[in-house]
Design a protein around this motif. Structure first.
Motif, short mmCIF file in Angstrom:
data_model
loop_
_atom_site.label_atom_id
_atom_site.label_comp_id
_atom_site.label_asym_id
_atom_site.label_seq_id
_atom_site.Cartn_x
_atom_site.Cartn_y
_atom_site.Cartn_z
N ASN A 225 2.40 -9.62 2.44
CA ASN A 225 2.16 -9.49 1.00
C ASN A 225 2.16 -8.02 0.61
OD1 ASN A 225 -1.39 -10.36 1.37
ND2 ASN A 225 -0.34 -8.59 2.11
N CYS A 226 1.56 -7.70 -0.53
CA CYS A 226 1.41 -6.32 -0.99
C CYS A 226 0.77 -5.48 0.10
CB CYS A 226 0.56 -6.31 -2.26
SG CYS A 226 0.07 -4.66 -2.83
N CYS A 227 1.18 -4.22 0.21
CA CYS A 227 0.63 -3.33 1.25
C CYS A 227 -0.83 -2.98 1.01
CB CYS A 227 1.47 -2.06 1.34
SG CYS A 227 1.32 -0.97 -0.11
N GLY A 228 -1.31 -3.09 -0.24
CA GLY A 228 -2.69 -2.78 -0.57
C GLY A 228 -2.89 -1.44 -1.24
N ALA A 229 -1.81 -0.65 -1.38
CA ALA A 229 -1.96 0.70 -1.94
C ALA A 229 -2.46 0.68 -3.38
CB ALA A 229 -0.63 1.45 -1.86
N LEU A 230 -1.96 -0.26 -4.19
CA LEU A 230 -2.35 -0.30 -5.60
C LEU A 230 -3.85 -0.49 -5.76
CD1 LEU A 230 0.56 -2.45 -7.06
CD2 LEU A 230 0.11 -0.05 -7.58
N THR A 231 -4.42 -1.44 -5.05
CA THR A 231 -5.85 -1.69 -5.17
C THR A 231 -6.65 -0.57 -4.52
OG1 THR A 231 -5.64 -3.10 -3.22
CG2 THR A 231 -5.72 -4.20 -5.33
N HIS A 232 -6.12 0.00 -3.44
CA HIS A 232 -6.84 1.07 -2.76
C HIS A 232 -6.99 2.29 -3.66
CE1 HIS A 232 -7.44 3.79 0.93
NE2 HIS A 232 -8.48 3.00 0.84
N HIS A 233 -5.94 2.64 -4.38
CA HIS A 233 -6.00 3.80 -5.26
C HIS A 233 -6.87 3.55 -6.50
CE1 HIS A 233 -2.00 5.39 -3.42
NE2 HIS A 233 -3.03 5.58 -2.64
N LEU A 234 -7.19 2.29 -6.75
CA LEU A 234 -8.12 1.96 -7.83
C LEU A 234 -9.57 1.96 -7.33
CD1 LEU A 234 -6.14 -0.92 -9.59
CD2 LEU A 234 -6.60 1.35 -10.53
N GLY A 235 -9.77 2.30 -6.07
CA GLY A 235 -11.11 2.37 -5.52
C GLY A 235 -11.59 1.07 -4.90
N ASP A 236 -10.74 0.06 -4.85
CA ASP A 236 -11.13 -1.24 -4.30
C ASP A 236 -10.74 -1.28 -2.83
OD1 ASP A 236 -11.72 -3.86 -3.73
OD2 ASP A 236 -10.23 -4.74 -5.07
N GLU A 237 -11.55 -0.66 -1.99
CA GLU A 237 -11.23 -0.60 -0.57
C GLU A 237 -11.26 -1.99 0.06
OE1 GLU A 237 -12.71 1.52 3.59
OE2 GLU A 237 -13.63 2.08 1.69
N ALA A 238 -12.23 -2.81 -0.33
CA ALA A 238 -12.33 -4.16 0.24
C ALA A 238 -11.08 -4.97 -0.06
CB ALA A 238 -13.56 -4.87 -0.31
N GLY A 239 -10.56 -4.86 -1.29
CA GLY A 239 -9.33 -5.57 -1.64
C GLY A 239 -8.15 -5.07 -0.84
N ALA A 240 -8.06 -3.75 -0.65
CA ALA A 240 -6.97 -3.18 0.13
C ALA A 240 -7.03 -3.64 1.58
CB ALA A 240 -7.02 -1.65 0.05
N ILE A 241 -8.23 -3.72 2.13
CA ILE A 241 -8.39 -4.17 3.51
C ILE A 241 -7.92 -5.61 3.67
CG2 ILE A 241 -10.17 -4.82 5.20
CD1 ILE A 241 -11.61 -2.20 4.48
N GLU A 242 -8.21 -6.46 2.69
CA GLU A 242 -7.76 -7.85 2.77
C GLU A 242 -6.23 -7.95 2.76
OE1 GLU A 242 -9.48 -10.63 3.49
OE2 GLU A 242 -11.02 -9.11 3.87
N PHE A 243 -5.57 -7.17 1.89
CA PHE A 243 -4.11 -7.15 1.89
C PHE A 243 -3.59 -6.67 3.25
CE2 PHE A 243 -4.20 -6.80 -2.90
CZ PHE A 243 -3.47 -7.96 -3.14
N ALA A 244 -4.19 -5.62 3.77
CA ALA A 244 -3.75 -5.05 5.05
C ALA A 244 -3.93 -6.06 6.18
CB ALA A 244 -4.52 -3.77 5.35
N LYS A 245 -5.05 -6.76 6.19
CA LYS A 245 -5.29 -7.75 7.24
C LYS A 245 -4.23 -8.85 7.24
CE LYS A 245 -10.33 -7.40 7.82
NZ LYS A 245 -11.62 -8.11 7.59
N ARG A 246 -3.86 -9.31 6.04
CA ARG A 246 -2.85 -10.37 5.97
C ARG A 246 -1.51 -9.87 6.52
NH1 ARG A 246 -5.77 -12.04 1.20
NH2 ARG A 246 -4.50 -10.80 -0.24
N ASN A 247 -1.17 -8.62 6.23
CA ASN A 247 0.07 -8.08 6.78
C ASN A 247 -0.01 -7.91 8.29
OD1 ASN A 247 1.61 -7.90 4.43
ND2 ASN A 247 0.78 -5.90 3.89
N VAL A 248 -1.14 -7.43 8.77
CA VAL A 248 -1.31 -7.28 10.22
C VAL A 248 -1.18 -8.63 10.91
CG1 VAL A 248 -2.97 -6.69 12.04
CG2 VAL A 248 -2.68 -5.16 10.08
N ASP A 249 -1.79 -9.67 10.35
CA ASP A 249 -1.67 -11.01 10.93
C ASP A 249 -0.22 -11.48 10.94
OD1 ASP A 249 -4.38 -11.31 11.48
OD2 ASP A 249 -4.82 -12.27 9.55
N ALA A 250 0.47 -11.32 9.81
CA ALA A 250 1.84 -11.80 9.70
C ALA A 250 2.77 -11.04 10.65
CB ALA A 250 2.33 -11.66 8.26
N TRP A 251 2.62 -9.74 10.71
CA TRP A 251 3.52 -8.93 11.54
C TRP A 251 3.20 -9.06 13.02
CZ3 TRP A 251 2.84 -4.27 7.72
CH2 TRP A 251 3.58 -4.54 6.55
#
Length: 455
Positions: A225-251
């Motif tokens: 899914n999304c890499c998480g950069a958009l939410t991360h730059h908005l200060g939502d680290e938890a949201g960015a981590i969830e996006f990152a985890k889904r990519n790590v699982d998929a890859w």
């Protein structure tokens, strides 16, 4: 820089990380010369050095961020030009990320800011939602003046930035593998992205065609899914981590199926984020090792192609290309010359844009959240592009392409679209009038041994 954190504060891993970064700053001020907001505004608090002091005081006080601190931290583009300039190696990228997370956790924002931030985080990372929002944008265009009058500049900017017409659907859509018809020389995973596959799906198509024609299998993993950069730059680290985890699982599932030579991104903002997954997930026991492996495999498409033999181009042109190095590429990933060299080898005449180190003002969602500053930077960049009179502009990030399109008198396209064209692909969308300046390279005649034998 001297700090005054208490032992209790330093027991917090994030504060300890911030302190180690802060201590590297020697107040030299070299960063101010290359900071876009300081160059525009001349306010020390809108320079990296000034923001570092604000962050230091905010964290040491262990209090909610003041309105002043929020204001100046929000104005940071995260272009990371300061990191390219800093002689002391201050890790400003992770410091500003820590500060943004702290601000969002401790301070409140006005209703309209919260509304815009939730809209951005809830729409842009999701292609179907984003596509639907763009279709609705024409309904809001008659109301943009009224929105600005009532202080909703960000909502008006969102509507103004939406394209009038959605481009055709991509040829290669959805998860799966685009297998090469030649002998397989490599296998890569490609991030399909979020906003890019809606705004300019031809970039993914060009990437897949170019690689597949040169013996590379391209995998778009199911579940990514999304890499998480958009939410991360908005200060939502938890949201960015969830996006990152889904990519790590998929890859990780694709890595288990067989060797992978690289994880490719053709949006440099996403590539910068993926290369940082090892840092982002270092405190997640189940993900830390896998995330570090993925960060090690992450490559911008130009970075991968620069180390890969493409062979001679199929087409040659007299087109004059202004190469715009996106901040996330030249400062975030420290890649500047490879895209330029690839374009030159493909037969294009490449020229540099004056002040190429200065951001165009896109910076993820910055052109929505800070439209006035983003507009000034956009106009400055457009003026510099017009000075060199190119036939078109090439960039490696969808944000830059969207920011500059329509602001200069020539088309703005992705670097990989031009490479695909030169190596046998179709004319990129919007460049049809320029096709007459491109000619096919004559194929050498295949000769037999008998042709060299004379009686």
């Amino acid at each position: 820089m001297q700090t005054n954190f208490t032992p209790d504060q330093l027991s917090n891993a994030r504060i300890a990380e911030a302190e180690s970064i802060l201590r590297r700053c020697v107040h030299c001020g070299l960063c101010t010369a290359t900071c876009p907001t300081y160059v525009l505004l001349g306010d020390e608090r809108d320079s990296p050095r000034g923001r570092i002091y604000l962050i230091k005081d905010m964290l040491e006080d262990n209090a909610p961020a003041s309105k002043e601190v929020q204001h100046h931290l929000d104005r940071c583009l995260s272009c990371l030009s300061c990191m390219s300039t800093c002689p002391s190696g201050v890790d400003y990228m992770h410091l500003i990320d820590l500060a943004r997370g702290y601000v969002e956790q401790t301070a409140s924002r006005p209703f309209k800011e919260r509304l815009v931030r939730r809209l951005l985080a809830g729409i842009l990372p999701y292609p179907e939602r984003f596509r639907f929002a763009i279709r609705l944008a024409p309904l809001g265009r008659p109301w943009t003046k009224m929105l600005r009058r009532f202080g909703f500049e960000q909502l008006a900017a969102m509507i103004d930035l939406a394209p009038a017409v959605l481009p055709p659907s991509p040829k290669f859509e959805g998860p799966g593998t685009a297998a090469t018809e030649d002998e397989r020389r490599a296998r890569v995973i490609m991030l399909a992205g979020c906003a890019q596959q809606v705004l300019r799906p031809g970039i993914n198509d060009s990437t897949i065609r170019l690689l597949a024609r040169r013996g590379v299998d391209v995998v778009v993993a199911s579940g990514s899914n999304c890499c998480g950069a958009l939410t991360h730059h908005l200060g939502d680290e938890a949201g960015a981590i969830e996006f990152a985890k889904r990519n790590v699982d998929a890859w990780s599932k694709e890595l288990a199926k067989g060797p992978v030579d690289a994880i490719i991104s053709n949006a440099s903002g996403c590539g910068t984020m993926i290369k940082d997954y090892g840092h982002l997930l270092k405190r997640e026991p189940e993900y830390a090792a896998r995330a570090a492996r993925i960060s090690g495999l992450a490559r911008d498409v130009s970075e991968f192609l620069g180390a890969y033999e493409l062979g001679p181009p199929k087409r040659w042109s007299s087109l004059r290309i202004a190469y715009h190095p996106a901040c996330s590429l030249q400062h975030g990933q420290r890649i500047k010359e490879q895209p330029r060299d690839l374009l030159s080898k493909a037969g294009y005449s490449v020229v540099d844009i004056p002040e190429s180190h200065i951001c165009c003002g896109s910076a993820g969602t910055y052109n929505i959240m800070q439209p006035e500053i983003a507009g000034a930077l956009r106009d400055r960049k457009a003026k510099n592009i017009k000075r060199i009179k190119p036939d078109l502009v090439a960039a490696g990030n969808i944000g830059c392409i969207s920011q500059l399109a329509g602001q200069v008198d020539v088309p703005v396209v992705h670097t990989v679209e031009l490479l695909d064209w030169a190596y046998g692909g179709p004319v990129p969308r919007g460049l049809e009038p320029l096709a007459r300046f491109v000619s096919n390279v004559p194929e050498p005649k295949q000769r037999r041994a008998e042709d060299f034998i004379h009686a």
